[in-house]
Motif scaffolding. Structure first.
Motif, PDB file in Angstrom:
ATOM      1  N   CYS A 186      -7.485   5.199  -2.387  1.00  0.00           N
ATOM      2  CA  CYS A 186      -8.328   6.397  -2.725  1.00  0.00           C
ATOM      3  C   CYS A 186      -7.992   7.421  -1.409  1.00  0.00           C
ATOM      4  N   ASP A 187      -8.307   8.607  -1.515  1.00  0.00           N
ATOM      5  CA  ASP A 187      -8.094   9.615  -0.679  1.00  0.00           C
ATOM      6  C   ASP A 187      -8.778   9.465   0.589  1.00  0.00           C
ATOM      7  N   ILE A 188      -8.251   8.482   1.794  1.00  0.00           N
ATOM      8  CA  ILE A 188      -8.708   8.361   3.166  1.00  0.00           C
ATOM      9  C   ILE A 188      -7.538   8.961   3.697  1.00  0.00           C
ATOM     10  N   TYR A 189      -7.578   9.675   4.714  1.00  0.00           N
ATOM     11  CA  TYR A 189      -6.673  10.564   5.302  1.00  0.00           C
ATOM     12  C   TYR A 189      -5.591  11.273   4.368  1.00  0.00           C
ATOM     13  N   GLU A 190      -4.625  11.746   4.671  1.00  0.00           N
ATOM     14  CA  GLU A 190      -3.946  12.598   4.088  1.00  0.00           C
ATOM     15  C   GLU A 190      -2.529  12.007   3.293  1.00  0.00           C
ATOM     16  N   ASN A 191      -2.371  12.366   2.188  1.00  0.00           N
ATOM     17  CA  ASN A 191      -1.258  11.746   1.483  1.00  0.00           C
ATOM     18  C   ASN A 191       0.023  12.399   2.006  1.00  0.00           C
ATOM     19  N   ALA A 192       1.199  11.468   2.130  1.00  0.00           N
ATOM     20  CA  ALA A 192       2.430  12.099   2.760  1.00  0.00           C
ATOM     21  C   ALA A 192       3.103  12.816   1.548  1.00  0.00           C
ATOM     22  N   PRO A 193       3.496  14.199   2.007  1.00  0.00           N
ATOM     23  CA  PRO A 193       4.259  14.860   0.674  1.00  0.00           C
ATOM     24  C   PRO A 193       5.271  14.194   0.132  1.00  0.00           C
ATOM     25  N   ASP A 194       5.715  14.566  -1.132  1.00  0.00           N
ATOM     26  CA  ASP A 194       6.736  13.706  -2.005  1.00  0.00           C
ATOM     27  C   ASP A 194       8.060  13.939  -1.041  1.00  0.00           C
ATOM     28  N   GLY A 195       8.786  12.589  -1.174  1.00  0.00           N
ATOM     29  CA  GLY A 195      10.051  12.706  -0.336  1.00  0.00           C
ATOM     30  C   GLY A 195       9.876  12.416   1.037  1.00  0.00           C
ATOM     31  N   TRP A 196       8.633  12.271   1.555  1.00  0.00           N
ATOM     32  CA  TRP A 196       8.362  12.216   3.145  1.00  0.00           C
ATOM     33  C   TRP A 196       8.761  10.823   3.657  1.00  0.00           C
ATOM     34  N   ALA A 197       9.465  10.675   4.547  1.00  0.00           N
ATOM     35  CA  ALA A 197       9.881   9.295   5.268  1.00  0.00           C
ATOM     36  C   ALA A 197       9.801   9.481   6.730  1.00  0.00           C
ATOM     37  N   VAL A 198       9.600   8.285   7.291  1.00  0.00           N
ATOM     38  CA  VAL A 198       9.502   8.096   8.948  1.00  0.00           C
ATOM     39  C   VAL A 198      10.677   8.575   9.370  1.00  0.00           C
ATOM     40  N   SER A 212     -17.251   7.548  -2.312  1.00  0.00           N
ATOM     41  CA  SER A 212     -17.975   7.475  -0.985  1.00  0.00           C
ATOM     42  C   SER A 212     -17.248   7.496   0.091  1.00  0.00           C
ATOM     43  N   PHE A 213     -16.063   6.767   0.176  1.00  0.00           N
ATOM     44  CA  PHE A 213     -15.190   6.635   1.222  1.00  0.00           C
ATOM     45  C   PHE A 213     -14.202   7.869   1.254  1.00  0.00           C
ATOM     46  N   HIS A 214     -14.109   8.587   0.335  1.00  0.00           N
ATOM     47  CA  HIS A 214     -13.504   9.706   0.318  1.00  0.00           C
ATOM     48  C   HIS A 214     -14.374  11.072   0.940  1.00  0.00           C
ATOM     49  N   LEU A 215     -15.779  11.079   0.464  1.00  0.00           N
ATOM     50  CA  LEU A 215     -16.365  12.084   1.029  1.00  0.00           C
ATOM     51  C   LEU A 215     -16.838  11.803   2.612  1.00  0.00           C
ATOM     52  N   LYS A 216     -16.813  10.419   2.923  1.00  0.00           N
ATOM     53  CA  LYS A 216     -17.082  10.266   4.405  1.00  0.00           C
ATOM     54  C   LYS A 216     -16.142  10.642   5.082  1.00  0.00           C
ATOM     55  N   TYR A 217     -14.651  10.437   4.643  1.00  0.00           N
ATOM     56  CA  TYR A 217     -13.224  11.005   5.480  1.00  0.00           C
ATOM     57  C   TYR A 217     -13.393  12.351   5.576  1.00  0.00           C
ATOM     58  N   GLU A 218     -13.786  12.863   4.464  1.00  0.00           N
ATOM     59  CA  GLU A 218     -13.814  14.552   4.520  1.00  0.00           C
ATOM     60  C   GLU A 218     -14.700  15.093   5.254  1.00  0.00           C
ATOM     61  N   LYS A 219     -15.787  14.372   5.537  1.00  0.00           N
ATOM     62  CA  LYS A 219     -16.947  14.731   6.575  1.00  0.00           C
ATOM     63  C   LYS A 219     -16.372  14.676   8.119  1.00  0.00           C
ATOM     64  N   LEU A 220     -15.741  13.455   8.138  1.00  0.00           N
ATOM     65  CA  LEU A 220     -15.270  13.101   9.603  1.00  0.00           C
ATOM     66  C   LEU A 220     -13.973  14.137   9.851  1.00  0.00           C
ATOM     67  N   LYS A 221     -13.203  14.460   8.988  1.00  0.00           N
ATOM     68  CA  LYS A 221     -12.166  15.370   9.322  1.00  0.00           C
ATOM     69  C   LYS A 221     -12.651  16.578   9.696  1.00  0.00           C
ATOM     70  N   ASN A 261      -9.925  12.575  16.058  1.00  0.00           N
ATOM     71  CA  ASN A 261      -8.446  12.278  15.908  1.00  0.00           C
ATOM     72  C   ASN A 261      -8.385  11.039  14.733  1.00  0.00           C
ATOM     73  N   PRO A 262      -7.068  10.716  14.528  1.00  0.00           N
ATOM     74  CA  PRO A 262      -7.180   9.587  13.223  1.00  0.00           C
ATOM     75  C   PRO A 262      -7.644   8.429  13.592  1.00  0.00           C
ATOM     76  N   ASP A 263      -7.692   7.910  14.797  1.00  0.00           N
ATOM     77  CA  ASP A 263      -8.001   6.606  15.175  1.00  0.00           C
ATOM     78  C   ASP A 263      -9.691   6.701  15.292  1.00  0.00           C
ATOM     79  N   ASP A 264     -10.168   7.659  16.000  1.00  0.00           N
ATOM     80  CA  ASP A 264     -11.450   7.721  15.818  1.00  0.00           C
ATOM     81  C   ASP A 264     -12.261   7.718  14.546  1.00  0.00           C
ATOM     82  N   MET A 265     -11.611   8.456  13.685  1.00  0.00           N
ATOM     83  CA  MET A 265     -12.138   8.436  12.373  1.00  0.00           C
ATOM     84  C   MET A 265     -12.006   7.159  11.555  1.00  0.00           C
ATOM     85  N   PHE A 266     -10.693   6.274  12.113  1.00  0.00           N
ATOM     86  CA  PHE A 266     -10.871   4.943  11.499  1.00  0.00           C
ATOM     87  C   PHE A 266     -12.125   4.248  12.066  1.00  0.00           C
TER      88      PHE A 266
END
Length: 303
Positions: free
Chosen positions: A291-303, A241-250, A255-260
């Motif tokens: 669960c899939d809320i927001y995008e997953n960072a790619p493998d090996g991604w770091a700040v 349910s959260f996943h579908l809600k996020y996809e709708k907002l996206k 913007n990311p904060d507004d979706m939050f």
């Protein structure tokens, strides 16, 4: 204000600035300035043929004229340039020596485009006796966070504190989860676990980081309740349910904060109930991790 309360109000203010346009944006800005400066800040309203003096507000001690611009259709080059130049020159003619500063208050969170900054630089060079500035929403947000707590409560309701997070128990979370049960959409899609480093990857603000970090302190209560829920599939349904809600907002290009903020509302946090607000943070933190809320960072991604 502790860090949780400040982050909560910071997001509330930011969300208001994102959603208000035209007269609402001007009114919100002037309301903040009136609260901060009392009678030293004066609203300027149109008066017949005299107009409004090309000003929305006037800060008396600094002899500063403010002009707001938040078009519903977004910035368009010709209109924006005409607005800046026309309002500045109009205010200069109307106010004369009573205008020593001029501030262009606008709604573009990322700042003015270069062509607009070039025009402001040109106007400043042509008018060295007048200080010319532009204020974007981030600056207005900082001003609003200087307001007394009682005023922020009047505007946005009571915010949770760090102590409220510490004292949270199962029962308020259980109440929210029961309320959300009707919204859970069944699906066989597998929701992969996520990492907390998605905060940085998705450009979520420091305010969101503070609130999710607070929620993480009590996400174990959410896990405990879902493990003991009468329907063993409910946790998976709620995650979807959260996943579908996020996809709708996206899809709305928020913007990311507004979706939050919208996800927080979806989690059921009532603005009038502190326990409900804190519970919604714990629930959001739990599902942000799992669960899939927001995008997953790619493998090996770091700040």
């Amino acid at each position: 204000m502790d860090s949780v309360t400040r982050a909560w109000y910071g997001l509330m203010i930011e969300n208001s600035l994102l959603k208000k346009r035209e007269q609402e944006y001007e009114d919100f800005f002037c309301e903040i300035m009136e609260a901060l400066y009392s009678d030293n800040f004066q609203l300027v309203k149109a008066a017949g043929s005299d107009g409004d003096g090309k000003a929305d507000g006037y800060l008396i001690p600094e002899k500063c004229v403010f002009q707001s611009y938040a078009p519903s259709s977004g910035f368009q080059k010709t209109k924006l340039l005409n607005k800046i130049e026309g309002d500045f020159n109009g205010a200069k003619n109307k106010w004369g020596e009573e205008m020593q500063k001029w501030v262009f208050v606008h709604s573009e969170s990322e700042g003015l485009p270069k062509y607009a900054l070039d025009l402001i630089t040109k106007l400043q060079s042509e008018n060295p006796a007048i200080e010319i500035k532009s204020w974007r929403p981030t600056f207005i947000k900082r001003k609003a966070l200087l307001l007394p707590l009682e005023y922020l409560i009047d505007l946005f309701g009571t915010a949770p504190t760090a102590a409220d997070v510490t004292s949270l128990t199962h029962e308020p979370i259980k109440t929210l989860l029961k309320a959300m049960e009707a919204n859970a959409n069944k699906s066989e899609e597998n929701i992969l676990p996520v990492s907390f480093n998605k905060l940085k990857f998705n450009s979520l603000s420091g305010d969101v980081e503070v609130l999710l970090s607070a929620g993480r302190r009590k996400e174990n209560l959410v896990a405990d309740l879902l493990n003991r829920w009468p329907d063993p599939t409910y946790g998976e349904e709620l995650a979807q349910s959260f996943h579908l809600k996020y996809e709708k907002l996206k899809s709305l290009n928020l913007n990311p904060d507004d979706m939050f903020m919208d996800l927080k509302s979806y989690a059921g946090g009532s603005i009038d109930n502190v326990s409900s607000q804190v519970s919604s943070l714990a629930i959001l933190s739990y599902f942000f991790e799992r669960c899939d809320i927001y995008e997953n960072a790619p493998d090996g991604w770091a700040v």
